[in-house]
Scaffold this motif. Structure first.
Motif, PDB file in Angstrom:
ATOM      1  N   LEU A 143      80.937  27.430  80.683  1.00 22.99           N
ATOM      2  CA  LEU A 143      82.069  26.601  81.059  1.00 22.99           C
ATOM      3  C   LEU A 143      81.621  25.169  81.316  1.00 22.99           C
ATOM      4  O   LEU A 143      82.260  24.203  80.891  1.00 22.99           O
ATOM      5  CB  LEU A 143      82.685  27.189  82.333  1.00 22.99           C
ATOM      6  CG  LEU A 143      84.153  26.890  82.531  1.00 22.99           C
ATOM      7  CD1 LEU A 143      84.956  27.608  81.471  1.00 22.99           C
ATOM      8  CD2 LEU A 143      84.580  27.327  83.917  1.00 22.99           C
ATOM      9  N   VAL A 144      80.506  25.039  82.002  1.00 18.55           N
ATOM     10  CA  VAL A 144      80.005  23.710  82.332  1.00 18.55           C
ATOM     11  C   VAL A 144      79.631  22.960  81.051  1.00 18.55           C
ATOM     12  O   VAL A 144      80.026  21.812  80.839  1.00 18.55           O
ATOM     13  CB  VAL A 144      78.796  23.829  83.273  1.00 18.55           C
ATOM     14  CG1 VAL A 144      78.126  22.480  83.430  1.00 18.55           C
ATOM     15  CG2 VAL A 144      79.240  24.364  84.616  1.00 18.55           C
ATOM     16  N   PHE A 145      78.879  23.637  80.195  1.00 23.20           N
ATOM     17  CA  PHE A 145      78.527  23.026  78.909  1.00 23.20           C
ATOM     18  C   PHE A 145      79.787  22.591  78.172  1.00 23.20           C
ATOM     19  O   PHE A 145      79.898  21.471  77.692  1.00 23.20           O
ATOM     20  CB  PHE A 145      77.807  24.053  78.022  1.00 23.20           C
ATOM     21  CG  PHE A 145      76.317  23.986  78.104  1.00 23.20           C
ATOM     22  CD1 PHE A 145      75.647  22.866  77.637  1.00 23.20           C
ATOM     23  CD2 PHE A 145      75.585  25.033  78.616  1.00 23.20           C
ATOM     24  CE1 PHE A 145      74.272  22.809  77.691  1.00 23.20           C
ATOM     25  CE2 PHE A 145      74.212  24.980  78.681  1.00 23.20           C
ATOM     26  CZ  PHE A 145      73.552  23.865  78.219  1.00 23.20           C
ATOM     27  N   ALA A 173      88.636  18.553  86.358  1.00 18.66           N
ATOM     28  CA  ALA A 173      87.483  19.221  85.748  1.00 18.66           C
ATOM     29  C   ALA A 173      86.213  18.883  86.522  1.00 18.66           C
ATOM     30  O   ALA A 173      85.397  19.761  86.824  1.00 18.66           O
ATOM     31  CB  ALA A 173      87.353  18.796  84.293  1.00 18.66           C
ATOM     32  N   THR A 174      86.060  17.602  86.873  1.00 17.93           N
ATOM     33  CA  THR A 174      84.857  17.199  87.595  1.00 17.93           C
ATOM     34  C   THR A 174      84.802  17.843  88.967  1.00 17.93           C
ATOM     35  O   THR A 174      83.743  18.287  89.423  1.00 17.93           O
ATOM     36  CB  THR A 174      84.834  15.667  87.761  1.00 17.93           C
ATOM     37  OG1 THR A 174      85.227  15.094  86.534  1.00 17.93           O
ATOM     38  CG2 THR A 174      83.465  15.188  88.124  1.00 17.93           C
ATOM     39  N   LEU A 175      85.960  17.913  89.605  1.00 18.00           N
ATOM     40  CA  LEU A 175      86.022  18.514  90.934  1.00 18.00           C
ATOM     41  C   LEU A 175      85.579  19.973  90.862  1.00 18.00           C
ATOM     42  O   LEU A 175      84.790  20.442  91.692  1.00 18.00           O
ATOM     43  CB  LEU A 175      87.453  18.411  91.459  1.00 18.00           C
ATOM     44  CG  LEU A 175      87.660  18.699  92.938  1.00 18.00           C
ATOM     45  CD1 LEU A 175      86.939  17.660  93.765  1.00 18.00           C
ATOM     46  CD2 LEU A 175      89.137  18.695  93.272  1.00 18.00           C
ATOM     47  N   LEU A 176      86.087  20.680  89.852  1.00 12.96           N
ATOM     48  CA  LEU A 176      85.714  22.085  89.702  1.00 12.96           C
ATOM     49  C   LEU A 176      84.222  22.219  89.441  1.00 12.96           C
ATOM     50  O   LEU A 176      83.546  23.075  90.022  1.00 12.96           O
ATOM     51  CB  LEU A 176      86.502  22.716  88.547  1.00 12.96           C
ATOM     52  CG  LEU A 176      87.969  22.988  88.859  1.00 12.96           C
ATOM     53  CD1 LEU A 176      88.672  23.556  87.644  1.00 12.96           C
ATOM     54  CD2 LEU A 176      88.082  23.950  90.037  1.00 12.96           C
ATOM     55  N   ALA A 186      73.245  26.515  75.176  1.00 17.72           N
ATOM     56  CA  ALA A 186      73.754  25.209  74.787  1.00 17.72           C
ATOM     57  C   ALA A 186      74.594  25.313  73.518  1.00 17.72           C
ATOM     58  O   ALA A 186      75.659  24.708  73.418  1.00 17.72           O
ATOM     59  CB  ALA A 186      72.597  24.237  74.571  1.00 17.72           C
ATOM     60  N   VAL A 187      74.118  26.104  72.560  1.00 12.87           N
ATOM     61  CA  VAL A 187      74.850  26.218  71.295  1.00 12.87           C
ATOM     62  C   VAL A 187      76.196  26.902  71.522  1.00 12.87           C
ATOM     63  O   VAL A 187      77.241  26.436  71.077  1.00 12.87           O
ATOM     64  CB  VAL A 187      74.020  26.996  70.256  1.00 12.87           C
ATOM     65  CG1 VAL A 187      74.876  27.347  69.050  1.00 12.87           C
ATOM     66  CG2 VAL A 187      72.829  26.152  69.824  1.00 12.87           C
ATOM     67  N   ALA A 188      76.167  28.001  72.293  1.00 11.35           N
ATOM     68  CA  ALA A 188      77.422  28.703  72.558  1.00 11.35           C
ATOM     69  C   ALA A 188      78.373  27.802  73.341  1.00 11.35           C
ATOM     70  O   ALA A 188      79.546  27.666  72.985  1.00 11.35           O
ATOM     71  CB  ALA A 188      77.144  29.991  73.325  1.00 11.35           C
ATOM     72  N   GLY A 189      77.842  27.149  74.393  1.00  9.14           N
ATOM     73  CA  GLY A 189      78.684  26.268  75.198  1.00  9.14           C
ATOM     74  C   GLY A 189      79.211  25.110  74.381  1.00  9.14           C
ATOM     75  O   GLY A 189      80.376  24.725  74.500  1.00  9.14           O
ATOM     76  N   ALA A 249      74.118  17.604  85.434  1.00 11.12           N
ATOM     77  CA  ALA A 249      73.542  17.943  86.734  1.00 11.12           C
ATOM     78  C   ALA A 249      73.764  19.414  87.025  1.00 11.12           C
ATOM     79  O   ALA A 249      72.879  20.114  87.530  1.00 11.12           O
ATOM     80  CB  ALA A 249      74.181  17.081  87.824  1.00 11.12           C
ATOM     81  N   ASN A 250      74.964  19.869  86.665  1.00 14.35           N
ATOM     82  CA  ASN A 250      75.307  21.251  86.941  1.00 14.35           C
ATOM     83  C   ASN A 250      74.478  22.225  86.116  1.00 14.35           C
ATOM     84  O   ASN A 250      73.995  23.238  86.608  1.00 14.35           O
ATOM     85  CB  ASN A 250      76.784  21.453  86.621  1.00 14.35           C
ATOM     86  CG  ASN A 250      77.501  22.057  87.791  1.00 14.35           C
ATOM     87  OD1 ASN A 250      76.911  22.832  88.518  1.00 14.35           O
ATOM     88  ND2 ASN A 250      78.749  21.701  87.960  1.00 14.35           N
ATOM     89  N   VAL A 251      74.348  21.902  84.820  1.00 17.61           N
ATOM     90  CA  VAL A 251      73.554  22.760  83.944  1.00 17.61           C
ATOM     91  C   VAL A 251      72.119  22.818  84.458  1.00 17.61           C
ATOM     92  O   VAL A 251      71.522  23.894  84.589  1.00 17.61           O
ATOM     93  CB  VAL A 251      73.596  22.216  82.504  1.00 17.61           C
ATOM     94  CG1 VAL A 251      72.464  22.804  81.698  1.00 17.61           C
ATOM     95  CG2 VAL A 251      74.923  22.549  81.859  1.00 17.61           C
TER      96      VAL A 251
END
Lengths: 891, 105
Positions: free
Chosen positions: A105-107, A775-778, A420-423, A378-380
């Protein structure tokens, strides 16, 4: 069943995976998988229809094709390790669905959003236009030096002077709009925009005809014949793309036949004729040569409705052309001080003009996309670091069993790449959706956004950045594992602490989320404020139909009869409480805007030409009662005000203030012109102010006359229905056609829709920026949650010891929450410091709030802290479930 | 030749007349990503033969023909060994009996 989305998705997965299968075996492999999936989906369909469960089942079976393909590939290739790594990684990811889902989701969010916005920017600024050397093509607009408002349509005389005097252009031309009825047998009559263009127009654009030719020089002379060129859209929609249309004649308006000499290529979108309000007319459908000037045009300097385009001389920069036009406007201001004192000229490159109102928003959206991408990275990084640290023991064991460090690194590399590819793939789907939504919501004055292709470079860069972040984070744990550390890890069951880095990443995420959320918050507040503005009339329960009388109604007398008949019919429609008509419908598209000097008998003229201007509007029937515009003094028009009775007028409150300055306007005689006729009317009443163009634009001075004393061509009818009753738009159309079946209708709408249309720009900004902020908040919440749950699980022993030593549950929760809120609070402060200067970008978009609105900052900061606290609470609860005995036994 | 429990289940299903990939997935409850590589391996070792379903059947059901798998004589021999080594779990054996196609051998 093949159209069912679940089976389509399954088939798509298999087809994508088929790439992995060596070419020799691919066809058979694909046939087998497709046959199985189709058989399966047919059976599911028969049995129970597609339920959630069956859809998931189909998709998961399709995913099974991946190991199968990998297995086959391994038989063909020597690099068995890579395939093995991929299989191992795949299995691990499937085993940790929570982690995999969040990471994907993040990707996807990061790559999707960044790609979408850069694609929009790319379309707007880089896409080829159907114009040669578009960077040299300029549009020139009027600019009000006093109010600072620009992009105004140009008064004819000014346009003519600019075109003849300017030397910066190799060619310059004017275009002036008109509208006409298009009648086809068997179709509802249609209403189209046309433009008369002066001789150099197509030279300026450098556009050739797709079929036929552009106009010949002699066709620009008076009496040069009735010839037209068709826009590509009109040709495609109405003439079935028939090239043999060239050379034939078409009937454009009742009685007028024109010879078609050419068809323009697609993509000649110029968004001309702004009508000063930001709302633009539909694209020009028919082009005609301007055959000489009409009476009055060479001297008309008040009220703009023309456009000017020019092609720069080679090597002449935009600034130089702007400087020259500044000089010319200064000359004109000296020559015609009454009208031109405040009129400047504004040179705008065509491409910039076509970006429309998005021009102000686009930099903002790019900043938003960059912030979102940073948060995603950052999240990844965070997720992978946490996961890597959690796997210290696994790596230590594998190393102890003889796996080389290269081998371990490779394993991590493959895992990160797979994610990364899937995301990224999901991200591209997301980008496609976002672009479709953007195309649907786009403000009316933005050209070229009907379909936005995904920009490959943007997708590559966004994916590249995210994948790089994933790789760095993914490799760190395996790099750190030197042998002594590994031994340590084996003993303790955890790797060295990376809390500092992860904490910093959380701070970055929260700060970025705050910046975006504050921006969105400011837009939400100003959107709420703008919707609460009182336009001066009551907007509910009013149906509107806008018309221009066809050319067969060629005298004012005929039009007055026609429209009176129509008004009577509309008033008699079941459910209509009150009905009226007006030439300049507030928020309408087909407004006839007449603005001219107004003088009052017995008073000296106003100091400047601008102060002497008032809008003139003709009304009929119970217009003011229908709209709920209050009568402040005197009387309204009634049936005694006819074409033959003495001229009467009403003035708006604003006009009363501007022209009478506290005096009583009732009984005064006012002079003005409307449609070529001079009026000398007695003021019989004062009515409330009405906003015309947009809710955020104040009402201007306005004078009203009875329609029976005017007889102009365009008129909009308003009908009030009882509260909550359904609108009666179709019934209104039928009344028109009952009188004249060939009369075209410009548009029908509810008044609320017309108002809502003027807010399209605001709504667009709100949705897009709001979407980014959400989106960023989530993502930030996910980040806080990830870090806190990781660190609590790492500190389970510590908590156990604390509880054993007498710490209460509250103490532990407070400890965890305190840690999380510490980071979040730090992020909020840093975010606020970044947001304060950055919000200036928003200045032009806000209404009624300042860019540093303290309430918004406080509320948004508070929301972020609450979200962060919620994200910490779950791990804190989990920490409590561990009993001291359990933890201490871990050794 | 590796005889894992999963391989045993696949052989067992084939012997009971389950001949298409997804049918074997259904009855063994193994993931499709496990069943297929096993089938490929068995085919490569000559324990299973594969061919395409008759076009007429497929056309009747308006879909492409499916591929079907059968145990060879060698395969039947290996099944014996496999069953000796790994038991088929009782619920799976029950499923096999319950869902067995009418034309099973």
């Amino acid at each position: 069943m093949r159209s069912d989305p679940a089976s389509r998705l399954a088939l798509r997965i298999v087809r994508a995976v088929a790439v992995l299968v060596p070419a020799a075996a691919r066809a058979d492999w694909l046939r087998e998988w497709e046959a199985e999936l189709q058989h399966r989906s047919a059976r599911l369909q028969r049995r129970s229809g597609p339920t959630w469960r069956t859809k998931m089942d189909l998709a998961s079976r399709a995913l099974g094709s991946l190991p199968d393909a990998a297995w086959i590939r391994r038989q063909f290739t020597a690099d068995a390790d890579a395939v093995h790594d991929a299989q191992y990684a795949f299995r691990l990811l499937v085993k940790a669905p929570g982690f995999t889902f969040v990471t994907l989701l993040v990707f996807a969010t990061g790559i999707g959003a960044a790609t979408a916005i850069v694609s929009v920017a790319d379309v707007l600024f880089m896409r080829p236009l159907a114009v040669s050397e578009p960077d040299r093509v300029m549009t020139v607009w009027q600019y009000n030096r006093e109010t600072g408002r620009g992009r105004l349509d140009v008064a004819p005389a000014n346009a003519i002077d600019w075109v003849t005097r300017a030397r910066s252009f190799v060619a310059a031309a004017t275009a002036d709009p008109f509208t006409f009825n298009l009648n086809f047998a068997g179709r509802e009559p249609d209403y189209l925009t046309a433009a008369r263009v002066s001789e150099q127009f197509f030279t300026v654009l450098g556009t050739r005809a797709l079929h036929g030719r552009t106009f010949l020089p002699e066709e620009y002379r008076r009496g040069g014949g009735r010839v037209v060129m068709l826009s590509h859209a009109l040709w495609a929609n109405r003439f079935g793309r028939d090239p043999s249309i060239v050379g034939t004649t078409v009937r454009l308006d009742a009685g007028e036949r024109c010879r078609v000499v050419g068809v323009l290529p697609p993509g000649v979108e110029l968004r001309l004729f702004h009508e000063s309000s930001g709302a633009s007319r539909p694209e020009t459908a028919v082009w005609m040569p301007k055959q000489g000037l009409e009476e009055g045009e060479p001297s008309l300097r008040v009220g703009g409705f023309w456009n000017v385009v020019g092609r720069l001389r080679p090597g002449v920069p935009v600034d130089q052309a702007q400087a020259e036009l500044d000089v010319i406007s200064a000359q004109l201001a000296r020559e015609y001080p009454q009208t031109n004192a405040r009129i400047g000229a504004e040179v705008v490159p065509l491409r910039v003009h076509l970006v429309g109102t998005l021009r102000d928003v686009l930099p903002l959206l790019l900043v938003a996309a960059a912030l979102l991408l940073i948060v995603a990275c950052a999240n990844v990084a965070n997720l992978l670091l946490a996961r890597g640290a959690g796997r210290g023991r696994e790596f230590a064991v594998r190393q102890a069993l003889g796996a080389s460090r290269i081998r371990l690194m490779r394993q991590m590399l493959v895992e990160s790449l797979l994610l990364a590819v899937a995301g990224g793939s999901v991200g591209l789907v997301l980008a496609r959706w976002t672009l479709d939504v953007i195309a649907r919501l786009r403000p009316a004055d933005v050209a070229l956004l009907d379909h936005i292709p995904i920009d490959a470079r943007a997708a590559l860069i966004a994916s590249g950045v995210t994948i790089a972040a994933a790789l760095i984070a993914g490799l760190t744990p395996s790099l750190q594992l030197s042998r002594p550390a590994a031994v340590q890890a084996l003993r303790e069951g955890r790797s060295g602490s990376r809390r500092g880095v992860r904490g910093a990443l959380v701070v970055v995420e929260v700060a970025a989320a705050l910046v975006l959320a504050v921006g969105a918050g400011l837009l939400v507040r100003s959107f709420m404020l703008i919707q609460r503005v009182d336009p001066g009339f009551s907007r509910e329960d009013i149906s509107v139909i806008q018309l221009f009388a066809s050319t067969r109604m060629d005298t004012p007398a005929k039009r007055i009869v026609f429209y009176q008949q129509l008004l009577d019919r509309i008033g008699a429609v079941r459910g209509v409480v009150a009905a009226g008509a007006v030439t300049s419908m507030p928020f309408g598209e087909a407004r006839v805007i007449v603005r001219g000097p107004l003088t009052i008998a017995g008073r000296p003229p106003a100091a400047s030409a601008e102060d002497a201007l008032a809008y003139t509007t003709a009304v009929s029937g119970e217009y003011f009662q229908t709209m709920g515009v209050p009568l402040l003094a005197g009387r309204l028009f009634d049936r005694t005000d006819t074409a033959t009775s003495r001229d009467v007028a009403l003035v708006s409150r604003r006009a009363a203030q501007q022209f009478w300055r506290g005096g009583d306007p009732l009984g005064s005689k006012v002079r003005f012109r409307f449609y070529g006729r001079a009026y000398d009317a007695e003021v019989v009443g004062v009515v409330g102010d009405v906003r015309h163009e947009a809710l955020d634009r104040a009402a201007a001075a306005e004078v009203f006359i009875p329609y029976a004393q005017s007889g102009s061509t365009g008129l909009s009818f308003v009908a009030r229905t009882p509260r909550g009753a359904p609108p009666i738009l179709q019934a209104l159309k039928e009344q028109v056609w009952a009188i004249d079946s060939l009369q075209s209708i410009y548009s029908t709408a509810r008044l609320e829709q017309l108002i809502s249309k003027t807010l399209v720009g605001q709504r667009f900004n709100l949705f897009v920026l709001g979407g980014f902020a959400l989106a960023t908040l989530l993502l930030a919440a996910a980040g806080v949650y990830g870090v806190m749950s990781f660190s609590t699980s790492q500190r389970a022993r510590e908590f156990g010891v604390r509880v054993a030593l007498g710490a209460t549950r509250r103490d532990i929760v407070r400890l965890v929450l305190g840690d999380g809120l510490h980071l979040a609070g730090f992020g909020v402060v840093i975010g606020a410091l970044i947001a304060l200067p950055l919000m200036r970008l928003l200045r032009g978009l806000l209404f009624g709030v300042t860019v540093t609105d303290p309430a918004t900052f406080v509320v948004v900061g508070f929301v972020l802290v609450v979200v962060a606290a919620a994200a910490c609470y779950v791990p804190a609860r989990r920490a409590l479930r561990v009993t001291p005995a359990e933890v201490l036994r871990l050794d | 030749m590796r005889l894992t429990p999963a391989t045993t289940l696949v052989l067992h299903a084939l012997a009971n007349g389950f001949s298409h990939g997804f049918d074997i997935v259904d009855v063994t409850q193994l993931p499709s990503g496990t069943v297929y590589p096993i089938l490929r391996r068995l085919e490569g070792e000559g324990l299973v033969s594969a061919s395409w379903e008759d076009h007429a059947i497929a056309r009747g059901e308006q879909r492409p023909p499916r591929r079907y798998y059968e145990l060879t004589e060698a395969g039947k021999g290996v099944l014996e060994t496999a069953l000796a080594r790994h038991r088929v779990p009782r619920p799976i054996a029950a499923r096999v009996r319950r869902l067995r196609p009418a034309t099973s051998s």
